[in-house]
Design an enzyme around this catalytic site. Structure first.
Site, PDB file in Angstrom:
ATOM      1  N   HIS A  71       4.784   5.728  12.247  1.00 44.56           N
ATOM      2  CA  HIS A  71       4.707   5.804  10.788  1.00 44.56           C
ATOM      3  C   HIS A  71       4.192   4.494  10.203  1.00 44.56           C
ATOM      4  CE1 HIS A  71       6.878   7.291   6.877  1.00 44.56           C
ATOM      5  NE2 HIS A  71       5.687   6.785   6.627  1.00 44.56           N
ATOM      6  N   HIS A  73       1.008   2.745   7.386  1.00 43.99           N
ATOM      7  CA  HIS A  73      -0.052   2.903   6.391  1.00 43.99           C
ATOM      8  C   HIS A  73      -0.923   1.649   6.486  1.00 43.99           C
ATOM      9  CE1 HIS A  73       2.068   6.229   4.232  1.00 43.99           C
ATOM     10  NE2 HIS A  73       3.144   5.600   4.702  1.00 43.99           N
ATOM     11  N   ARG A  75      -3.873   1.194   5.361  1.00 41.78           N
ATOM     12  CA  ARG A  75      -4.654   1.012   4.128  1.00 41.78           C
ATOM     13  C   ARG A  75      -6.165   1.077   4.339  1.00 41.78           C
ATOM     14  NH1 ARG A  75      -0.393   2.306   1.153  1.00 41.78           N
ATOM     15  NH2 ARG A  75       1.042   0.589   0.694  1.00 41.78           N
ATOM     16  N   ASN A 105      -2.725   9.077   3.582  1.00 39.61           N
ATOM     17  CA  ASN A 105      -2.921   8.835   2.148  1.00 39.61           C
ATOM     18  C   ASN A 105      -3.667   7.527   1.898  1.00 39.61           C
ATOM     19  OD1 ASN A 105      -0.466   7.768   3.191  1.00 39.61           O
ATOM     20  ND2 ASN A 105       0.356   7.477   1.137  1.00 39.61           N
ATOM     21  N   HIS A 190       7.415  13.806   4.024  1.00 39.91           N
ATOM     22  CA  HIS A 190       8.135  12.953   3.077  1.00 39.91           C
ATOM     23  C   HIS A 190       8.926  13.927   2.223  1.00 39.91           C
ATOM     24  CE1 HIS A 190       8.249   9.422   0.050  1.00 39.91           C
ATOM     25  NE2 HIS A 190       9.168  10.319  -0.288  1.00 39.91           N
ATOM     26  N   HIS A 214      11.540   8.651   7.296  1.00 41.07           N
ATOM     27  CA  HIS A 214      12.315   7.659   6.538  1.00 41.07           C
ATOM     28  C   HIS A 214      13.545   8.206   5.820  1.00 41.07           C
ATOM     29  CE1 HIS A 214       9.760   9.355   3.464  1.00 41.07           C
ATOM     30  NE2 HIS A 214       8.756   8.523   3.651  1.00 41.07           N
ATOM     31  N   ASP A 296       7.251   2.676   8.529  1.00 40.66           N
ATOM     32  CA  ASP A 296       6.674   2.965   7.209  1.00 40.66           C
ATOM     33  C   ASP A 296       6.011   1.705   6.655  1.00 40.66           C
ATOM     34  OD1 ASP A 296       5.899   4.295   4.934  1.00 40.66           O
ATOM     35  OD2 ASP A 296       7.880   4.340   4.008  1.00 40.66           O
ATOM     36  N   HIS A 300       1.452  -4.234   0.391  1.00 43.00           N
ATOM     37  CA  HIS A 300       0.708  -4.568  -0.824  1.00 43.00           C
ATOM     38  C   HIS A 300       0.653  -6.088  -0.887  1.00 43.00           C
ATOM     39  CE1 HIS A 300       1.103  -0.445  -2.417  1.00 43.00           C
ATOM     40  NE2 HIS A 300       2.359  -0.487  -2.011  1.00 43.00           N
TER      41      HIS A 300
END
Length: 431
Positions: A71, A73, A75, A105, A190, A214, A296, A300
């Site tokens: 899991h 991300h 980006r 995503n 999710h 999660h 997860d 940012h």
């Protein structure tokens, strides 16, 4: 030929590993769990083929099959000012993760076969570690694309957002969800609160397996435990897998009150819960109801986090250290840690040559120093976002070496010198 000598397994065996190319060629047990020497098992390591073998004495450090994070991300594409496959995979290597699976995503989202092809190609150019992808379900009905991709084997899982999401990925249409569960392979969701009940019902009636991402609260975990105890809901045809993140195990809502900055930084979806929830999740791990630790990892930049409420935190660099610390403090055992972070993730997605230390297995290996005490500083962070919610934390245990497909990509604070020109990572579902 690479020979790792005197590593200690999670079961206290002292072993040598002989790596030939990208495969574990031999395992030599030198001392068993009883602490007794095992002379009948020993074969001279000099017998290994090749005269230019490299030998490394691990000096009793913990040796495990490589950590697999189901899991993340990363980006990439579209949000690469936060992270990308190059920086994110290096962060994985530093943290002991040899394989990551990326969520859909991104911008554009991975909801077409073409978008998946482009992501695979980009990661293959730069990734320091192995990689795979979850295909995305769209509220605009991409069932034909899901069927095509899952049928091709390039993805074995479909991610469904049943609660919050960005863009076109939140799905509330029950008829569409039904079709996704029928054709989407292993469905990653999710799902929070009552949506967990709905996902469990859809899986039992139509699905081929449900992976609940999660899980963050005692209430949600109790729902999952109850379902796992019901053979009509959780069985070989319709299994249920439960994931917990390190941040939901070690962070809680009381930490928001430390400072205004903490209140902004420690925000993610699902949100943090009370300290009593973290304790219950850890107990659920010990009781065997949790299947995996997934980070997860959702970075940012610091400026973005502090400017306005922004959900998501980085995690791949610290997940193993947090769990090693939990083991050092007696909260879990090392065999359980290995099961949650290596063995189970590989088994869940059918990676039969990963997640194990065995002859013929892929030479993806994590070596950790379980004795070292250290503190995470901002200067230590290699993720492009440049910060961590665990800065200033004291840890017991740290990744020492990461081997991917037989290549040392990270060792004792240093990356392989040729990692940019010769990335070691491979797409896991290549024939």
């Amino acid at each position: 030929m690479l020979i790792l000598k005197n590593g200690k397994t999670v079961r206290n065996e002292i072993i040598d590993l002989v790596i030939n190319g990208d495969i574990i060629e031999d395992i030599i047990i030198k001392q068993g769990m009883s602490g007794q020497d095992c002379p009948k098992e020993v074969r001279p390591v000099q017998d290994a083929q090749g005269m230019d073998s490299q030998e490394i004495d691990l000096d009793g450090r913990l040796v495990m099959p490589g950590i697999i994070d189901l899991h993340t991300h990363m980006r990439d594409p579209g949000l690469t000012h936060k992270e990308d496959f190059y920086t994110g995979s290096r962060a994985c290597a530093k943290g002991g993760i040899t394989t990551f699976f990326d969520m859909p995503n991104t911008q554009p989202p991975t909801v077409t076969a073409q978008a998946l092809t482009e992501k695979i190609a980009q990661a293959a150019r730069v990734s320091a570690v192995n990689f795979g992808f979850h295909f995305g379900a769209s509220k605009h009905n991409n069932i034909d694309e899901i069927r095509r991709v899952i049928g091709s084997g390039r993805a074995r899982s479909t991610k469904v957002f049943m609660n919050v999401s960005t863009g076109l990925m939140l799905i509330e249409d029950t008829a569409l969800l039904t079709e996704i569960f029928k054709v989407g392979g292993l469905v990653f969701v999710h799902a929070e609160a009552e949506m967990i009940d709905k996902a469990i019902e859809l899986n039992a009636r139509y699905g081929n397996g449900l992976y609940i991402c999660h899980i963050s609260s005692e209430e949600e975990m109790r729902t999952v435990i109850k379902a796992k105890q019901n053979p009509e809901l959780h069985n070989r045809q319709h299994p249920i897998y439960a994931e917990v993140t390190p941040h939901h195990l070690f962070l809680h809502t009381g930490m928001w009150e430390v400072s205004a900055e903490a209140d902004m930084l420690l925000r993610m979806k699902p949100e943090l819960k009370a300290q009593s929830d973290t304790a219950f999740l850890m107990q659920a791990i010990r009781d065997g109801y949790v299947d995996t630790i997934g980070t997860d990892h959702a970075p940012h930049t610091l400026d973005e986090k502090l400017a306005q409420l922004t959900f998501g935190i980085p995690g791949v660099e610290t997940s193993l250290a947090l769990m090693l610390t939990a083991a050092a403090e007696g909260n879990i055992t090392l065999p359980l840690l290995q099961k949650l972070m290596s063995e189970n993730p590989a088994a869940i997605l059918g990676l039969t040559r990963k997640g194990v230390l065995a002859k013929g297995a892929d030479a993806d290996i994590t070596v950790a120093d379980t004795a070292v005490h250290w503190q995470l500083g901002r200067k230590d962070i290699v993720s492009k976002c440049g910060w961590s919610p665990f800065e200033g934390w004291n840890f017991i245990g740290k990744n020492y070496m990461t081997i991917v497909n037989g290549k040392i990509v990270y060792r004792d604070g240093r990356f392989a010198a040729d990692l940019q020109e010769r990335p070691a990572g491979r797409f896991v579902f290549q024939a």
